[in-house]
Design a protein around this motif. Structure first.
Motif, PDB file in Angstrom:
ATOM      1  N   UNK A 143     -29.105  40.057  10.099  1.00 18.94           N
ATOM      2  CA  UNK A 143     -28.056  41.079  10.079  1.00 18.94           C
ATOM      3  C   UNK A 143     -27.266  41.051  11.378  1.00 18.94           C
ATOM      4  N   UNK A 144     -25.955  41.168  11.232  1.00 15.86           N
ATOM      5  CA  UNK A 144     -25.126  41.323  12.419  1.00 15.86           C
ATOM      6  C   UNK A 144     -25.480  42.663  13.061  1.00 15.86           C
ATOM      7  N   UNK A 145     -25.448  42.683  14.407  1.00 19.88           N
ATOM      8  CA  UNK A 145     -25.791  43.928  15.117  1.00 19.88           C
ATOM      9  C   UNK A 145     -24.529  44.729  15.361  1.00 19.88           C
ATOM     10  N   UNK A 146     -24.584  46.007  15.033  1.00 25.36           N
ATOM     11  CA  UNK A 146     -23.409  46.829  15.306  1.00 25.36           C
ATOM     12  C   UNK A 146     -23.269  47.052  16.798  1.00 25.36           C
ATOM     13  N   UNK A 147     -22.014  47.004  17.250  1.00 30.61           N
ATOM     14  CA  UNK A 147     -21.734  47.093  18.676  1.00 30.61           C
ATOM     15  C   UNK A 147     -20.481  47.963  18.810  1.00 30.61           C
ATOM     16  N   UNK A 148     -20.677  49.283  18.796  1.00 28.19           N
ATOM     17  CA  UNK A 148     -19.530  50.193  18.764  1.00 28.19           C
ATOM     18  C   UNK A 148     -18.790  50.010  17.451  1.00 28.19           C
ATOM     19  N   UNK A 149     -17.498  49.722  17.542  1.00 26.21           N
ATOM     20  CA  UNK A 149     -16.727  49.500  16.311  1.00 26.21           C
ATOM     21  C   UNK A 149     -16.534  48.003  16.066  1.00 26.21           C
ATOM     22  N   UNK A 154     -27.175  38.433  16.387  1.00 25.53           N
ATOM     23  CA  UNK A 154     -28.464  38.730  17.019  1.00 25.53           C
ATOM     24  C   UNK A 154     -29.205  37.396  17.179  1.00 25.53           C
ATOM     25  N   UNK A 155     -28.947  36.743  18.306  1.00 23.84           N
ATOM     26  CA  UNK A 155     -29.444  35.371  18.468  1.00 23.84           C
ATOM     27  C   UNK A 155     -30.969  35.272  18.453  1.00 23.84           C
ATOM     28  N   UNK A 156     -31.608  36.327  18.982  1.00 29.18           N
ATOM     29  CA  UNK A 156     -33.074  36.293  19.009  1.00 29.18           C
ATOM     30  C   UNK A 156     -33.627  36.355  17.581  1.00 29.18           C
ATOM     31  N   UNK A 157     -33.038  37.242  16.791  1.00 25.24           N
ATOM     32  CA  UNK A 157     -33.455  37.365  15.386  1.00 25.24           C
ATOM     33  C   UNK A 157     -33.161  36.050  14.630  1.00 25.24           C
ATOM     34  N   UNK A 158     -32.011  35.461  14.928  1.00 23.76           N
ATOM     35  CA  UNK A 158     -31.644  34.209  14.253  1.00 23.76           C
ATOM     36  C   UNK A 158     -32.681  33.128  14.578  1.00 23.76           C
ATOM     37  N   UNK A 159     -33.014  33.033  15.851  1.00 23.76           N
ATOM     38  CA  UNK A 159     -33.978  31.993  16.283  1.00 23.76           C
ATOM     39  C   UNK A 159     -35.342  32.222  15.612  1.00 23.76           C
ATOM     40  N   UNK A 160     -35.798  33.479  15.653  1.00 20.90           N
ATOM     41  CA  UNK A 160     -37.114  33.772  15.059  1.00 20.90           C
ATOM     42  C   UNK A 160     -37.139  33.437  13.581  1.00 20.90           C
ATOM     43  N   UNK A 161     -36.056  33.806  12.884  1.00 22.83           N
ATOM     44  CA  UNK A 161     -36.043  33.577  11.428  1.00 22.83           C
ATOM     45  C   UNK A 161     -35.878  32.098  11.092  1.00 22.83           C
ATOM     46  N   UNK A 162     -35.135  31.383  11.913  1.00 19.54           N
ATOM     47  CA  UNK A 162     -35.008  29.937  11.677  1.00 19.54           C
ATOM     48  C   UNK A 162     -36.394  29.299  11.755  1.00 19.54           C
ATOM     49  N   UNK A 185     -16.031  31.930  22.165  1.00 21.21           N
ATOM     50  CA  UNK A 185     -16.485  30.553  22.372  1.00 21.21           C
ATOM     51  C   UNK A 185     -17.971  30.518  22.741  1.00 21.21           C
ATOM     52  N   UNK A 186     -18.347  31.451  23.618  1.00 28.30           N
ATOM     53  CA  UNK A 186     -19.722  31.455  24.140  1.00 28.30           C
ATOM     54  C   UNK A 186     -20.725  31.781  23.029  1.00 28.30           C
ATOM     55  N   UNK A 187     -20.348  32.707  22.150  1.00 28.51           N
ATOM     56  CA  UNK A 187     -21.251  33.067  21.047  1.00 28.51           C
ATOM     57  C   UNK A 187     -21.461  31.863  20.130  1.00 28.51           C
ATOM     58  N   UNK A 188     -20.343  31.193  19.836  1.00 28.22           N
ATOM     59  CA  UNK A 188     -20.434  30.033  18.935  1.00 28.22           C
ATOM     60  C   UNK A 188     -21.247  28.924  19.581  1.00 28.22           C
ATOM     61  N   UNK A 189     -21.003  28.759  20.880  1.00 23.55           N
ATOM     62  CA  UNK A 189     -21.712  27.692  21.592  1.00 23.55           C
ATOM     63  C   UNK A 189     -23.224  27.941  21.559  1.00 23.55           C
ATOM     64  N   UNK A 190     -23.612  29.206  21.805  1.00 25.61           N
ATOM     65  CA  UNK A 190     -25.043  29.538  21.805  1.00 25.61           C
ATOM     66  C   UNK A 190     -25.641  29.308  20.412  1.00 25.61           C
ATOM     67  N   UNK A 191     -24.898  29.689  19.371  1.00 24.04           N
ATOM     68  CA  UNK A 191     -25.399  29.519  18.004  1.00 24.04           C
ATOM     69  C   UNK A 191     -25.510  28.034  17.640  1.00 24.04           C
ATOM     70  N   UNK A 192     -24.490  27.269  18.004  1.00 22.74           N
ATOM     71  CA  UNK A 192     -24.502  25.835  17.693  1.00 22.74           C
ATOM     72  C   UNK A 192     -25.613  25.113  18.459  1.00 22.74           C
ATOM     73  N   UNK A 193     -25.835  25.528  19.692  1.00 23.08           N
ATOM     74  CA  UNK A 193     -26.883  24.888  20.497  1.00 23.08           C
ATOM     75  C   UNK A 193     -28.255  25.191  19.886  1.00 23.08           C
ATOM     76  N   UNK A 194     -28.419  26.451  19.465  1.00 21.58           N
ATOM     77  CA  UNK A 194     -29.679  26.828  18.823  1.00 21.58           C
ATOM     78  C   UNK A 194     -29.894  25.982  17.561  1.00 21.58           C
ATOM     79  N   UNK A 195     -28.874  25.859  16.741  1.00 20.90           N
ATOM     80  CA  UNK A 195     -29.001  25.080  15.502  1.00 20.90           C
ATOM     81  C   UNK A 195     -29.292  23.606  15.812  1.00 20.90           C
ATOM     82  N   UNK A 196     -28.674  23.090  16.846  1.00 23.13           N
ATOM     83  CA  UNK A 196     -28.926  21.679  17.204  1.00 23.13           C
ATOM     84  C   UNK A 196     -30.396  21.495  17.607  1.00 23.13           C
ATOM     85  N   UNK A 197     -30.865  22.427  18.468  1.00 23.41           N
ATOM     86  CA  UNK A 197     -32.260  22.302  18.921  1.00 23.41           C
ATOM     87  C   UNK A 197     -33.239  22.434  17.770  1.00 23.41           C
TER      88      UNK A 197
END
Ligand SMILES: Cc1ncc(COP(=O)(O)O)c(C=O)c1O
Length: 394
Positions: A143-149, A154-162, A185-197
């Protein structure tokens, strides 16, 4: 630049009785055709004149025999991508399809086996769920984490579930429908790096990438870190959302990795699958070549409609929360504080006479939300806002 008023005067059209799903096919989902439709993600605006001219020329020729992709198509698309977004696409990476959702389904089949785990972020465009379930894959949701509006990944949740689910494939929507994020850019980079690893293949659905409403620029996954993650990624997009061409059935599958491309080509030859339509290609090529100014006009309309809707709700009913809109022409609105989620459909349909997409279509976390299509006339947005306010203020 063309003003909102001029754009609307020049391009807005009545779509009744044109076999439009949004206007003429409403009854199938809503039980009537008499609501103000703000659901299906297409627009009430005619395409740029140059697109109509290019289509007319072809129609007047009068022959629709077997056709190849026009030579200038590659040039027009790659230039658009490169000059506007810094996304470098080589001609040989490009494949054609009749639609992005069809390509998502094809790619799920090619890149995974039955029962493999495929991950998505929710809430999300509902065909993402369908292509996973209908192909008998296991759906893993972060689930995407709500952050104000707004929302964050949630990269930690994504990693754990992967890791827990041995996820094989990730499908991301960028910019994100329905929450309107243009990912940093930074969010995408972190997600792509996680998926690569984690050896998770990545599909990026970038169909909304021209619809940048806020300040933040769009970055394609193919451009992150000068293309470091290209080999792990397939990108799908189309001119259809930007230029209102969905019925012409032409979309792109961009596959930089030669082995993946080979698997794709093999699978498509097994299906003897069609590769888009010449009419769709002629329209998209003309749009990429001459449509930039028209697009600016459309974006002005969307910004203006969004501003109006947000300001009106904030002023007259601040408990109805309009989320930030960075990209897409779709507003994501939380009405849970003003309408019991159980009564949402009844009130919107029967009282406000509006046809919107209800949040639960996009996943459980969409409960209490509606998605409103802003790519329509200011008059329609004014009428919809008034109808909404009348029925949520008690
Ligand atoms: C994220 C996303 N992908 C794909 C599509 C549809 O693409 P197509 O009509 O090419 O299947 C939409 C339409 O709203 C969309 O929002």
């Amino acid at each position: 630049m063309i003003s909102v008023e001029d754009f609307v005067r020049r391009y807005a059209v009545d779509r009744h009785n044109t076999d439009s799903v949004k206007w003429d096919g409403m009854d199938e989902l809503f039980g009537t055709n008499d609501l103000l439709p703000l659901w299906v993600a297409d627009t009430e605006f005619k395409v740029p004149e140059e697109v109509t001219e290019a289509l007319k020329k072809r129609i007047e020729h009068g022959v629709y025999g077997y056709s190849k992709t026009p030579d200038n198509y590659y040039e027009a698309y790659c230039k658009w991508q490169s000059e506007r977004y810094g996304t470098e696409i080589q001609h040989e990476w490009l494949r054609f399809s009749t639609g992005v959702v069809q390509s998502l389904s094809t790619l799920v089949n090619i890149l995974t086996q039955p029962d493999d785990a495929v991950m998505i972020l929710q809430p999300v465009y509902y065909p993402f769920m369908n292509v996973i379930k209908q192909n008998d894959r296991r759906m893993v949701i972060s689930n995407l984490k709500q952050d104000g509006t707004s929302y964050k990944m949630d990269l930690e949740d994504i990693k754990n579930k992967i890791e827990e689910n041995h996820v094989k494939l990730f499908i991301n929507c960028s910019p994100h429908n329905p929450v309107g994020r243009v990912w940093d850019k930074e969010e995408l980079e972190a997600l792509l790096e996680l998926c690569r690893q984690e050896k998770v293949l990545f599909i990026s659905d970038e169909i909304h990438h021209d619809l940048i409403v806020g300040e933040k620029p769009f970055t394609s996954v193919l451009a992150i870190k000068d293309g470091l993650y290209r080999d792990n990624t397939v990108m799908v997009d189309s001119a259809s959302k930007t230029f209102n061409l969905a019925a012409l059935q032409n979309s792109h599958v961009v596959i930089p990795n030669p082995q993946v491309r080979e698997r794709y080509d093999h699978y498509m030859s097994q299906l003897a699958a069609p590769a888009g339509s010449i009419i769709g290609k002629i329209a998209a090529e003309a749009a990429y070549t001459n449509g930039a100014e028209w697009l600016e006009g459309l974006l002005q309309v969307v910004r203006s409609n969004y501003g109006y809707l947000k300001k009106s709700l904030r002023t007259h009913c601040p408990e109805a929360v309009v989320y930030d809109l960075e990209g897409t022409y779709l507003a994501w609105i939380d009405l849970s504080a003003v309408i019991e989620p159980e009564h949402l459909e009844y009130i919107l349909k029967k009282k406000a006479h509006l046809a919107v997409d209800f949040g639960t279509m996009f996943g459980k976390t969409g409960k209490g939300f509606i998605r409103v299509n802003l790519a329509t006339t200011p008059a329609n947005i004014k009428a919809a806002t008034a109808a909404l306010l009348e029925n949520i203020q008690g």
